[in-house]
Motif scaffolding. Sequence first.
Motif, PDB file in Angstrom:
ATOM      1  N   GLY A 282       0.804  -1.217   0.000  1.00  0.00           N
ATOM      2  CA  GLY A 282       0.000   0.000   0.000  1.00  0.00           C
ATOM      3  C   GLY A 282       0.834   1.263   0.000  1.00  0.00           C
ATOM      4  N   ALA A 283       1.989   1.244   0.662  1.00  0.00           N
ATOM      5  CA  ALA A 283       2.836   2.440   0.702  1.00  0.00           C
ATOM      6  C   ALA A 283       3.363   2.791  -0.680  1.00  0.00           C
ATOM      7  N   ALA A 310      -7.410   1.250   6.780  1.00  0.00           N
ATOM      8  CA  ALA A 310      -7.368   2.173   7.919  1.00  0.00           C
ATOM      9  C   ALA A 310      -5.938   2.481   8.337  1.00  0.00           C
ATOM     10  N   SER A 311      -5.024   1.553   8.101  1.00  0.00           N
ATOM     11  CA  SER A 311      -3.633   1.792   8.492  1.00  0.00           C
ATOM     12  C   SER A 311      -2.964   2.875   7.653  1.00  0.00           C
ATOM     13  N   ARG A 315      -1.310   8.808   7.092  1.00  0.00           N
ATOM     14  CA  ARG A 315      -0.335   9.320   6.130  1.00  0.00           C
ATOM     15  C   ARG A 315      -1.024   9.996   4.954  1.00  0.00           C
ATOM     16  N   ARG A 316      -2.044   9.341   4.409  1.00  0.00           N
ATOM     17  CA  ARG A 316      -2.725   9.910   3.238  1.00  0.00           C
ATOM     18  C   ARG A 316      -3.552  11.135   3.610  1.00  0.00           C
ATOM     19  N   LEU A 340     -11.630   9.566   3.333  1.00  0.00           N
ATOM     20  CA  LEU A 340     -10.504   9.167   4.180  1.00  0.00           C
ATOM     21  C   LEU A 340     -10.893   9.196   5.652  1.00  0.00           C
ATOM     22  N   CYS A 341     -11.620  10.221   6.060  1.00  0.00           N
ATOM     23  CA  CYS A 341     -12.051  10.293   7.459  1.00  0.00           C
ATOM     24  C   CYS A 341     -13.038   9.180   7.797  1.00  0.00           C
TER      25      CYS A 341
END
Length: 545
Positions: A282-283, A310-311, A315-316, A340-341
């Motif tokens: 994902g990163a 959620a992890s 960062r995003r 995102l929230c």
Amino acid sequence: MRTWLWTLLLAVVAVALAVMLRQHSGNVLLLIWPWRIEISLTLAVLLLLAAFVALYVVLRLLSWLLAIPDRVRAWRGRRAQARDHELLERGWIGMLEGRFAHAEKDLTRLFEQSKVRSRRVLAALAAARSAHGLGEFDRRDRMIEAAREQAGEDAGLQEATATVAADMLLDQGKPQQALETLAPLQDGGARHLHTSRLLLRAETALEHHERVFTLARGLLRRNALDKAEGAQLIDHAGAARLRAGMAGDGWRVIWKDLKAEERLLPNIALAGAAAFEADGEGAEAARILEAAIGDRFNPVLVSAYARCDASQVPRRLAKAETWLAQRPADTDLLTALGVLCLNGQLWGQAERYLQRSLARRNDAQCHALLGSLYDRLDRPADAARHWRLATAARQALPVLATDAALPAADMGADPSHLDSEGEYDALLPASHATPVAAEPVPEHAPVADYVLDPDARELNERPETIEAPAPVPQRSAIDIEDYFDSAPIPPSAFEAPVSRYTPAAEPEPPAAATPPAKAQPVPAQATPKPAAPLQSPDSPSDNKG
């Protein structure tokens, strides 16, 4: 300049000869048996010059006479060439102007009369183009075949024929046939720009992504393709290659083969991020999307950036907030921040971002997200309201008011319960009778003589079986036409409708009353006939009671 040099040389020779002859006087003796001729040296030189000139003139004249056939042939060739050029020029001008019928006529004539092979090939191809413009594809194919036959083994003419044929096939929407036409040029290693462009069009229509990617790269490298168009083709083809390689592990090789600027293209970035996301990286997927969004802000990329585990949310979310500082009024970015929230279960921030987005644009997605949020927060009224607004925004439907109701239907004019004179209810059985409020009847008013069945008149003789119909007011012809507008009844039929009999319940009219008028027959199509007409008690056919 050359003429002046020759003139100067001859003048010098003449002067030198004259000086020599003047200084050296003498005689020339000619012995021609049986004659002996003695002349001066000057005269001998002049005679030699005159003989040379005469011989030269004679030889030139003889050469001109012998060359007459060649000159005639050359003249005929020039005249034919001029005629061919005129037809070719006129045909090409007509084709460029769009007058395809005239152009095809001139070019076909040129093909039939020209003796030069290259000119015949050119005329056939131009005629095929004109027939293509007229939509006459059979004539076009015949002219292309004729051009192919005339081309023979000439590589240049064969390539011209294949190129023109492939271009017209692509315009007609037949990329497979165009690719087959260009196959010999492709196998022969042809690298002409126009041929490569035609190959790119055919491969793009057939969705051969590998070939499209290679051809677009090559044309861009040679500056033979518009940069925006080439980038779009590489974007779609590269993304398709990555998605196809995701079935195995081949997408990594494809990703490494891409250039740095190609990885920033939107579709390639989406496909690459999806591949890394599916592989659990994902990163790396986030870095790919961040680089693509930083190069060119795209709502689709921002929406994909907001879909994460959620992890990845902290960062995003921090990165997206830096973009929001640069674009504070961007509704797509606000919606992405709301998503995102929601993924991070930050309900308050999600509501604020989504409300800010809705304040700038009525969006179905924002309404749906807010409905899901309120449903999660156990606020069913707000959730239902936003889901309803999401449906209205998506389908462009009006929001119906809840405090209004449609009026009740007016059944008073239903022909199954009431005829045009109000007497049909009285003839129905009791189980089907519908009470109708009769209007007040003035005293001594004439009774209408308009019933659905003439046998119903005998009901007066059986008052104990069926009650007589209530009197109804006289109606005008206009009222009748309102009921039966599809089959209008003549007004004269209802000027004074008076019954020829008197119901038992009605008193006898006074003697001074107006005699009843004879009723006119009613057209059969104007009123429906009852299914079972009533019979008189005295009728011999009344066996059923």
